[in-house]
Design an enzyme around this catalytic site. Structure first.
Site, PDB file in Angstrom:
ATOM      1  N   SER A 184       0.813  -1.218   0.000  1.00  0.00           N
ATOM      2  CA  SER A 184       0.000   0.000   0.000  1.00  0.00           C
ATOM      3  C   SER A 184       0.848   1.270   0.000  1.00  0.00           C
ATOM      4  O   SER A 184       0.402   2.313  -0.487  1.00  0.00           O
ATOM      5  CB  SER A 184      -0.931   0.004   1.210  1.00  0.00           C
ATOM      6  OG  SER A 184      -0.197  -0.139   2.419  1.00  0.00           O
ATOM      7  N   GLY A 219      -2.005  -4.244   0.995  1.00  0.00           N
ATOM      8  CA  GLY A 219      -2.145  -5.457   1.783  1.00  0.00           C
ATOM      9  C   GLY A 219      -1.175  -6.559   1.428  1.00  0.00           C
ATOM     10  O   GLY A 219      -1.140  -7.604   2.083  1.00  0.00           O
ATOM     11  N   ASN A 257       3.692  -5.387   5.763  1.00  0.00           N
ATOM     12  CA  ASN A 257       2.559  -6.211   6.173  1.00  0.00           C
ATOM     13  C   ASN A 257       3.020  -7.502   6.851  1.00  0.00           C
ATOM     14  O   ASN A 257       2.314  -8.034   7.719  1.00  0.00           O
ATOM     15  CB  ASN A 257       1.669  -6.518   4.965  1.00  0.00           C
ATOM     16  CG  ASN A 257       0.890  -5.294   4.518  1.00  0.00           C
ATOM     17  OD1 ASN A 257       0.218  -4.651   5.298  1.00  0.00           O
ATOM     18  ND2 ASN A 257       1.019  -4.953   3.245  1.00  0.00           N
ATOM     19  N   ASP A 304      -4.475   6.673  10.360  1.00  0.00           N
ATOM     20  CA  ASP A 304      -4.174   5.319  10.827  1.00  0.00           C
ATOM     21  C   ASP A 304      -2.764   5.193  11.396  1.00  0.00           C
ATOM     22  O   ASP A 304      -2.413   4.185  12.014  1.00  0.00           O
ATOM     23  CB  ASP A 304      -4.378   4.295   9.702  1.00  0.00           C
ATOM     24  CG  ASP A 304      -3.479   4.522   8.485  1.00  0.00           C
ATOM     25  OD1 ASP A 304      -2.548   5.350   8.565  1.00  0.00           O
ATOM     26  OD2 ASP A 304      -3.705   3.872   7.452  1.00  0.00           O
ATOM     27  N   HIS A 362       0.163   4.947   7.135  1.00  0.00           N
ATOM     28  CA  HIS A 362       0.397   5.421   5.772  1.00  0.00           C
ATOM     29  C   HIS A 362       0.656   6.926   5.755  1.00  0.00           C
ATOM     30  O   HIS A 362      -0.018   7.682   6.463  1.00  0.00           O
ATOM     31  CB  HIS A 362      -0.816   5.106   4.892  1.00  0.00           C
ATOM     32  CG  HIS A 362      -1.123   3.652   4.792  1.00  0.00           C
ATOM     33  ND1 HIS A 362      -2.015   3.028   5.649  1.00  0.00           N
ATOM     34  CD2 HIS A 362      -0.652   2.701   3.956  1.00  0.00           C
ATOM     35  CE1 HIS A 362      -2.072   1.742   5.339  1.00  0.00           C
ATOM     36  NE2 HIS A 362      -1.267   1.522   4.319  1.00  0.00           N
TER      37      HIS A 362
END
Length: 231
Positions: free
Chosen positions: A50, A87, A115, A203, A206
């Site tokens: 991502s 992801g 991830n 979040d 990012h």
């Protein structure tokens, strides 16, 4: 993928090929008149998750479009392909590296592992997956910039040590270019609540558009080195 320099053999067989001195003179004249041998545009596949894909950002503000703009502004004849999948783990990158490395790809940025870190994947497994990706690039004679992610202590000090070590180890093993931390442009001044508020999405994982701008300013020279290597 290196571009071969013109040599006397490039002129083929015939009158010129019968005399190495004539070939050398002809080449010198050609280079002198043309101002040098121009290289073709370097196509770079950005294989990642991502962070590469541009999660949560408007079109044109993600990692790839901002990197493309930076390279253009710095006179690099390069085209960046967005091969980021939100992801994706290192296993996901390995599963699609072969069809990412099409014949027109000259170089590759590998940004994977975040991830794996979030899911607590065994670093030995992540290392094996990254090794497979780099092996595929090596087989295709594609130059690579391996981009690391700094581990956390969530899963213990041993986990962090093994996770952090896999990037420089693999870069050395495969002879790739290496950039230690994707977030270096943001983290260089220290991570504070203000840093997170100004340069990260809510979040906390990012970067926002301004954060990407800092990331690109920091990693840009390394990508430019990749372009030069591929040429």
């Amino acid at each position: 993928m290196s571009v071969n320099f013109l040599s006397a053999k490039s002129f083929g067989y015939g009158a010129l090929a019968r005399s190495s001195k004539v070939c050398a003179a002809a080449l010198a004249v050609f280079v002198g008149l043309s101002g040098g041998v121009s290289a073709e545009t370097v196509t770079i596949a950005a294989l990642g998750d991502s962070l590469t894909h541009g999660y949560g950002l408007p079109a044109g503000q993600g990692f790839v479009p901002q990197l493309q703009a930076w390279l253009d502004a710095n006179g690099a004849d390069a085209k960046i392909l967005n091969a980021g999948v939100s992801g994706d783990t290192t296993a996901g990158g390995l599963s699609r590296v072969d069809w990412t490395l099409t014949d027109d790809v000259d170089a590759m940025i590998v940004e994977l592992g975040g991830n794996d870190l979030l899911r607590g994947v065994d670093p030995d497994v992540s290392r094996q997956n990254l090794s497979g990706i780099l092996s595929a690039a090596q087989a295709k004679e594609v130059d690579v910039l391996l981009v690391g992610i700094e581990g956390t202590a969530n899963f213990g000090a041993d986990y962090k040590q093994r996770f952090d070590a896999m990037y420089p180890d693999l870069a050395q093993e495969f002879g790739t270019l290496y950039y230690p931390n994707f977030f270096e442009g943001i983290a260089a001044g220290g991570v504070t609540p203000e840093t997170l508020r100004n340069f990260m999405q809510p979040d906390g994982i990012h970067p926002n558009a301004e954060g990407v701008k800092l990331i690109i300013a920091a990693i840009g020279p390394s990508v430019l080195e990749l372009v030069n290597a591929a040429q």
